[in-house]
Design a protein around this motif. Structure first.
Motif, PDB file in Angstrom:
ATOM      1  N   GLU A   1       6.656  -0.130  -2.730  1.00  0.00           N
ATOM      2  CA  GLU A   1       6.196   1.267  -2.639  1.00  0.00           C
ATOM      3  C   GLU A   1       5.343   1.416  -1.392  1.00  0.00           C
ATOM      4  OE1 GLU A   1       4.391   3.358  -6.256  1.00  0.00           O
ATOM      5  OE2 GLU A   1       4.872   1.328  -6.944  1.00  0.00           O
ATOM      6  N   PHE A   2       5.570   2.514  -0.665  1.00  0.00           N
ATOM      7  CA  PHE A   2       4.784   2.788   0.538  1.00  0.00           C
ATOM      8  C   PHE A   2       4.940   4.267   0.881  1.00  0.00           C
ATOM      9  CE2 PHE A   2       8.879   0.780   1.371  1.00  0.00           C
ATOM     10  CZ  PHE A   2       9.544   1.774   2.053  1.00  0.00           C
ATOM     11  N   GLU A   3       4.154   4.718   1.866  1.00  0.00           N
ATOM     12  CA  GLU A   3       4.134   6.136   2.227  1.00  0.00           C
ATOM     13  C   GLU A   3       5.177   6.438   3.283  1.00  0.00           C
ATOM     14  OE1 GLU A   3       2.310   8.707   1.095  1.00  0.00           O
ATOM     15  OE2 GLU A   3       1.373   7.407  -0.411  1.00  0.00           O
ATOM     16  N   SER A   4       6.412   6.496   2.939  1.00  0.00           N
ATOM     17  CA  SER A   4       7.446   6.932   3.881  1.00  0.00           C
ATOM     18  C   SER A   4       8.724   7.160   3.100  1.00  0.00           C
ATOM     19  CB  SER A   4       7.680   5.860   4.951  1.00  0.00           C
ATOM     20  OG  SER A   4       8.836   6.178   5.688  1.00  0.00           O
ATOM     21  N   ALA A   5       9.494   8.148   3.566  1.00  0.00           N
ATOM     22  CA  ALA A   5      10.769   8.405   2.903  1.00  0.00           C
ATOM     23  C   ALA A   5      11.893   7.660   3.626  1.00  0.00           C
ATOM     24  CB  ALA A   5      11.049   9.894   2.900  1.00  0.00           C
TER      25      ALA A   5
ATOM     26  N   SER B   1      11.088   3.259  -0.486  1.00  0.00           N
ATOM     27  CA  SER B   1       9.991   3.188  -1.442  1.00  0.00           C
ATOM     28  C   SER B   1      10.501   3.636  -2.816  1.00  0.00           C
ATOM     29  CB  SER B   1       8.862   4.109  -0.966  1.00  0.00           C
ATOM     30  OG  SER B   1       7.827   4.113  -1.915  1.00  0.00           O
TER      31      SER B   1
ATOM     32  N   SER C   1       9.031   4.187  -6.697  1.00  0.00           N
ATOM     33  CA  SER C   1       7.820   4.218  -7.520  1.00  0.00           C
ATOM     34  C   SER C   1       8.120   3.769  -8.957  1.00  0.00           C
ATOM     35  CB  SER C   1       7.279   5.647  -7.574  1.00  0.00           C
ATOM     36  OG  SER C   1       8.211   6.462  -8.268  1.00  0.00           O
TER      37      SER C   1
ATOM     38  N   GLN D   1      -0.719  -5.641  -3.363  1.00  0.00           N
ATOM     39  CA  GLN D   1      -0.802  -4.903  -2.100  1.00  0.00           C
ATOM     40  C   GLN D   1      -0.557  -5.880  -0.957  1.00  0.00           C
ATOM     41  OE1 GLN D   1      -3.168  -1.794  -2.280  1.00  0.00           O
ATOM     42  NE2 GLN D   1      -2.867  -1.166  -0.161  1.00  0.00           N
TER      43      GLN D   1
ATOM     44  N   ARG E   1       1.935  -1.281   7.902  1.00  0.00           N
ATOM     45  CA  ARG E   1       1.719  -0.297   6.830  1.00  0.00           C
ATOM     46  C   ARG E   1       1.389  -1.010   5.515  1.00  0.00           C
ATOM     47  NH1 ARG E   1       7.938   1.803   5.923  1.00  0.00           N
ATOM     48  NH2 ARG E   1       8.650  -0.063   4.853  1.00  0.00           N
ATOM     49  N   GLN E   2       0.631  -0.304   4.659  1.00  0.00           N
ATOM     50  CA  GLN E   2       0.270  -0.852   3.353  1.00  0.00           C
ATOM     51  C   GLN E   2       1.434  -0.651   2.381  1.00  0.00           C
ATOM     52  OE1 GLN E   2      -2.527  -2.714   2.471  1.00  0.00           O
ATOM     53  NE2 GLN E   2      -2.537  -2.705   4.714  1.00  0.00           N
ATOM     54  N   GLU E   3       1.804  -1.716   1.717  1.00  0.00           N
ATOM     55  CA  GLU E   3       2.902  -1.643   0.750  1.00  0.00           C
ATOM     56  C   GLU E   3       2.454  -2.283  -0.561  1.00  0.00           C
ATOM     57  OE1 GLU E   3       6.604  -2.043   3.923  1.00  0.00           O
ATOM     58  OE2 GLU E   3       6.223  -3.711   2.570  1.00  0.00           O
TER      59      GLU E   3
END
Ligand SMILES: C[S@@+](CC[C@H](N)C(=O)[O-])C[C@H]1O[C@@H](n2cnc3c(N)ncnc32)[C@H](O)[C@@H]1O
Length: 209
Positions: A157-161, A167, A169, A190, A197-199
């Motif tokens: 999971e991470f902040e990108s499409a 990602s 959830s 984490q 990037r944080q994943e």
């Protein structure tokens, strides 16, 4: 996601997803999948993952399914194993000592391949697929897996499409699988991923209800 994309990745060696060691989540959490003896493990979208060797070492038979002939050849040549290739339906099949690699499109895998499956190990298979294909993939498993099968699923999971990897959830895992399986997140870690990037890497246990 077109098959050409993956063929090109293998041809150009852009396989950053491949680990040169066994996945620690597999080693740490496999025991939660199985308390009873040996069986058969289906590894969809398997690449040339060393995880298959580890599963074989635990005494299980393994069926890996992978699109790329290159990946399948590299898997066996890395072990110094000469393997013959047979044809079955739309697949080329390489098999040695209880470890079979079915090379072709997972979505065309003959139903008979599911007959004796006890467990599924998914690391970077679900997350390799865009949203619509993730639905098809989960539908395929829910429909074809025999009763009583459990799945060990490793996601990111991470902040990108953007992807792959995509990602995925916990909410999506539940939406995809809860129709047939109970879903339990066993662990989440984490880590720093691509470009810093944080994943969050998660491992789930899916049990047939
Ligand atoms: C992100 S990689 C993960 C590989 C492996 N699970 C691992 O942990 O190293 C996804 C793999 O799926 C394969 N793949 C993609 N689409 C596929 C399909 N429809 N059928 C079979 N394999 C496919 C790709 O060639 C690639 O090797």
């Amino acid at each position: 996601m077109q098959s050409e994309f993956w063929h090109e990745r293998w041809q150009t060696g852009r396989i950053g997803f491949h680990l040169d060691r066994v996945n620690p989540f597999l080693q740490n959490y496999w025991s939660q999948m199985t308390t009873s003896g040996k069986g058969q493990v289906l590894v969809p979208l398997c690449g040339k993952s060393l995880d298959m060797l580890w599963l074989r070492e635990q005494g299980h038979d393994v069926i890996g399914v992978e699109l790329s002939e290159l990946a399948c050849n590299e898997f066996f040549s890395a072990q110094g194993v000469d393997v013959s290739v047979a044809c079955n339906a739309d697949f080329s099949v390489r098999e040695v000592d209880g470890l079979a690699l079915w090379c072709g499109d997972f979505f065309k895998l003959p139903e008979s391949c599911y007959d004796n499956v006890n467990w599924v190990y998914d690391r970077a298979a679900l997350i390799a697929l865009p949203a619509e294909m993730r639905q098809q993939y989960a539908a395929e498993l829910k429909l074809k897996l025999p009763t009583g099968v459990s799945v060990l699923l490793v996601t990111l999971e991470f902040e990108s499409a953007e992807g792959p990897p995509f990602s995925v959830s916990e909410t999506e895992v539940r939406a995809l699988y809860e129709g047939r399986f109970s879903v339990k997140r066993l662990a989440a870690e984490q880590m720093e991923g691509r470009g810093g990037r944080q994943e969050i890497e998660s491992v789930y246990l899916l049990r047939d209800r």
